[in-house]
Motif scaffolding. Structure first.
Motif, PDB file in Angstrom:
ATOM      1  N   LEU A 226       2.096  37.623 -32.660  1.00  0.00           N
ATOM      2  CA  LEU A 226       3.097  38.697 -32.713  1.00  0.00           C
ATOM      3  C   LEU A 226       3.312  39.182 -34.146  1.00  0.00           C
ATOM      4  O   LEU A 226       3.109  38.446 -35.095  1.00  0.00           O
ATOM      5  CB  LEU A 226       4.437  38.198 -32.150  1.00  0.00           C
ATOM      6  CG  LEU A 226       4.482  37.863 -30.661  1.00  0.00           C
ATOM      7  CD1 LEU A 226       5.865  37.342 -30.293  1.00  0.00           C
ATOM      8  CD2 LEU A 226       4.114  39.066 -29.802  1.00  0.00           C
ATOM      9  N   ASP A 230       8.651  41.865 -32.978  1.00  0.00           N
ATOM     10  CA  ASP A 230       8.372  40.968 -31.849  1.00  0.00           C
ATOM     11  C   ASP A 230       8.411  39.507 -32.288  1.00  0.00           C
ATOM     12  O   ASP A 230       8.966  38.651 -31.595  1.00  0.00           O
ATOM     13  CB  ASP A 230       7.004  41.287 -31.235  1.00  0.00           C
ATOM     14  CG  ASP A 230       7.078  42.494 -30.299  1.00  0.00           C
ATOM     15  OD1 ASP A 230       8.219  42.890 -29.951  1.00  0.00           O
ATOM     16  OD2 ASP A 230       6.024  43.028 -29.930  1.00  0.00           O
ATOM     17  N   LYS A 233      11.911  38.604 -32.744  1.00  0.00           N
ATOM     18  CA  LYS A 233      12.603  38.456 -31.454  1.00  0.00           C
ATOM     19  C   LYS A 233      12.309  37.079 -30.857  1.00  0.00           C
ATOM     20  O   LYS A 233      13.215  36.393 -30.374  1.00  0.00           O
ATOM     21  CB  LYS A 233      12.166  39.562 -30.488  1.00  0.00           C
ATOM     22  CG  LYS A 233      12.809  39.426 -29.116  1.00  0.00           C
ATOM     23  CD  LYS A 233      12.671  40.647 -28.255  1.00  0.00           C
ATOM     24  CE  LYS A 233      13.292  40.374 -26.881  1.00  0.00           C
ATOM     25  NZ  LYS A 233      13.297  41.510 -26.008  1.00  0.00           N
ATOM     26  N   TRP A 249      10.126  38.851 -20.820  1.00  0.00           N
ATOM     27  CA  TRP A 249       9.562  39.335 -22.098  1.00  0.00           C
ATOM     28  C   TRP A 249       8.586  38.301 -22.673  1.00  0.00           C
ATOM     29  O   TRP A 249       7.459  38.640 -23.029  1.00  0.00           O
ATOM     30  CB  TRP A 249      10.692  39.643 -23.096  1.00  0.00           C
ATOM     31  CG  TRP A 249      10.163  40.211 -24.393  1.00  0.00           C
ATOM     32  CD1 TRP A 249       9.832  41.517 -24.640  1.00  0.00           C
ATOM     33  CD2 TRP A 249       9.896  39.482 -25.604  1.00  0.00           C
ATOM     34  NE1 TRP A 249       9.367  41.640 -25.939  1.00  0.00           N
ATOM     35  CE2 TRP A 249       9.391  40.415 -26.554  1.00  0.00           C
ATOM     36  CE3 TRP A 249      10.022  38.145 -25.989  1.00  0.00           C
ATOM     37  CZ2 TRP A 249       9.025  40.055 -27.855  1.00  0.00           C
ATOM     38  CZ3 TRP A 249       9.651  37.775 -27.281  1.00  0.00           C
ATOM     39  CH2 TRP A 249       9.169  38.724 -28.204  1.00  0.00           C
ATOM     40  N   LYS A 253       4.543  38.890 -23.012  1.00  0.00           N
ATOM     41  CA  LYS A 253       3.874  38.823 -24.332  1.00  0.00           C
ATOM     42  C   LYS A 253       2.757  37.768 -24.321  1.00  0.00           C
ATOM     43  O   LYS A 253       1.709  37.953 -24.915  1.00  0.00           O
ATOM     44  CB  LYS A 253       4.889  38.501 -25.444  1.00  0.00           C
ATOM     45  CG  LYS A 253       5.803  39.640 -25.766  1.00  0.00           C
ATOM     46  CD  LYS A 253       5.055  40.782 -26.460  1.00  0.00           C
ATOM     47  CE  LYS A 253       5.871  42.060 -26.473  1.00  0.00           C
ATOM     48  NZ  LYS A 253       5.101  43.252 -26.857  1.00  0.00           N
TER      49      LYS A 253
END
Ligand code: FPP
Ligand code: MG
Length: 298
Positions: A226, A230, A233, A249, A253
């Motif tokens: 990432l 991202d 996060k 999420w 991912k």
């Protein structure tokens, strides 16, 4: 011959002559008895082998009793854990009783076996402490994760296979590598299933590891993959109770960056090495045990 191991454990427990312990032990789910299976497949079923397998399974059961207290886990193998049913104190003490009786029985096998198994339990404990300490932050170091799972999980499988090889007069080192690889792959797959399986199939809440602070291999790889917001996060979700959107999420991912496959391949490489070692020795059944480990559903 697994039933002979069950009977030996029951006999060891009965020797404690304590009704409460006998009844608590009867409530523990037995699990796959993977370590005992390895020992029997390597070394046959003479008494010293059965005793070693019984002791290893008692130690393993003890470690899971303690682990569920440490992890605040209220389910084990789809059933309420012993700490959920009777509280932490009872679970810890039953663990202490199982492993101290196991250690006592090791003295009746041989010094070599005793050293092999008790050395692994030192590693097991060091690994569990490392797991706890690493969970306090967001670990991104793959080498540290690998060392931790070696100690926490692979060391006892390595010692089980090594002890069995000694009892059978086989080459210890090759069987220890087999056991170590199997243990490493087992933990990697356990960590993967926490992400890919739904809570019902898993018998515990999904993504529980990350909520508990554990950045297992897929999270380490995902963080590497990432960028920018991202990555931030993912870090911000660490050790938090995840709502459905956050869970989705993370899982999306993982999918986008092919993380599950990448982590699975890592476990598969270890299993392939284990299979090849056993094929060279003509140990077909040990190859099959290894094969079955990576043929689970993702
Ligand atoms: C499970 O890990 C935990 C282990 C394999 C080892 C636990 C070891 C101890 C508690 C050390 C003390 C033990 C003794 C006998 C002195 P996990 O939480 O990743 O796996 P899980 O999903 O099965 O809970
Ligand atoms: Mg646990």
């Amino acid at each position: 011959m697994l039933s002979a191991v069950e009977r030996k454990i029951e006999q060891f427990i009965a020797e404690l002559n304590d009704k409460e312990v006998i009844s608590l032990y009867a409530k523990l789910p037995h699990g796959k008895r993977l370590r005992a299976k390895l020992i029997l497949k390597i070394a046959g079923s003479k008494l010293s082998v059965i005793k070693t397998a019984a002791v290893v399974e008692m130690i393993h059961a003890a470690s899971l009793l303690h682990d569920d207290v440490i992890d605040d886990a209220y389910t084990r193998r789809s059933k309420p854990s012993l700490n959920a049913l009777y509280g932490n104190k009872t679970a810890i003490m039953l663990g202490d009783i199982l492993y101290s009786k196991g250690f006592l029985e090791l003295n009746n096998i041989s010094t070599e076996i005793s050293k092999m198994v008790s050395g692994a339990v030192v590693n097991l404990s060091l690994g569990e402490l490392k797991d706890v300490s690493l969970s306090k932050g967001f670990n991104t170091d793959k080498e540290i994760y690998i060392e931790m799972i070696y100690q926490k999980t692979a060391s006892l499988m390595e010692a089980s296979a090594g002890a069995a090889a000694i009892l059978a007069g086989k080459e210890k080192d090759i069987y220890m590598t087999y056991g170590r690889n199997l243990g490493m792959a087992f933990q990697m797959i356990d960590d993967l299933l926490d992400i890919t399986m739904d809570a019902e199939t898993l018998g515990k809440p999904a993504l529980h590891d990350f909520e508990e602070g554990k950045t297992t291999l897929p999270y380490i790889y995902l963080y590497e993959a990432l960028e920018g917001k991202d990555a931030q996060k993912l870090k911000s979700l660490h050790k938090k109770t995840l709502c459905i959107e956050d869970q989705v999420w993370i899982q999306s991912k993982m999918k986008e960056h092919d993380i599950i496959e990448k982590s699975y391949q890592e476990a598969k490489r270890l299993i392939e090495e284990a299979i090849s070692l056993m094929n060279d020795k003509g140990e077909k059944e040990l190859s099959s045990i290894a094969m079955a480990m990576i043929e689970r559903n993702f």
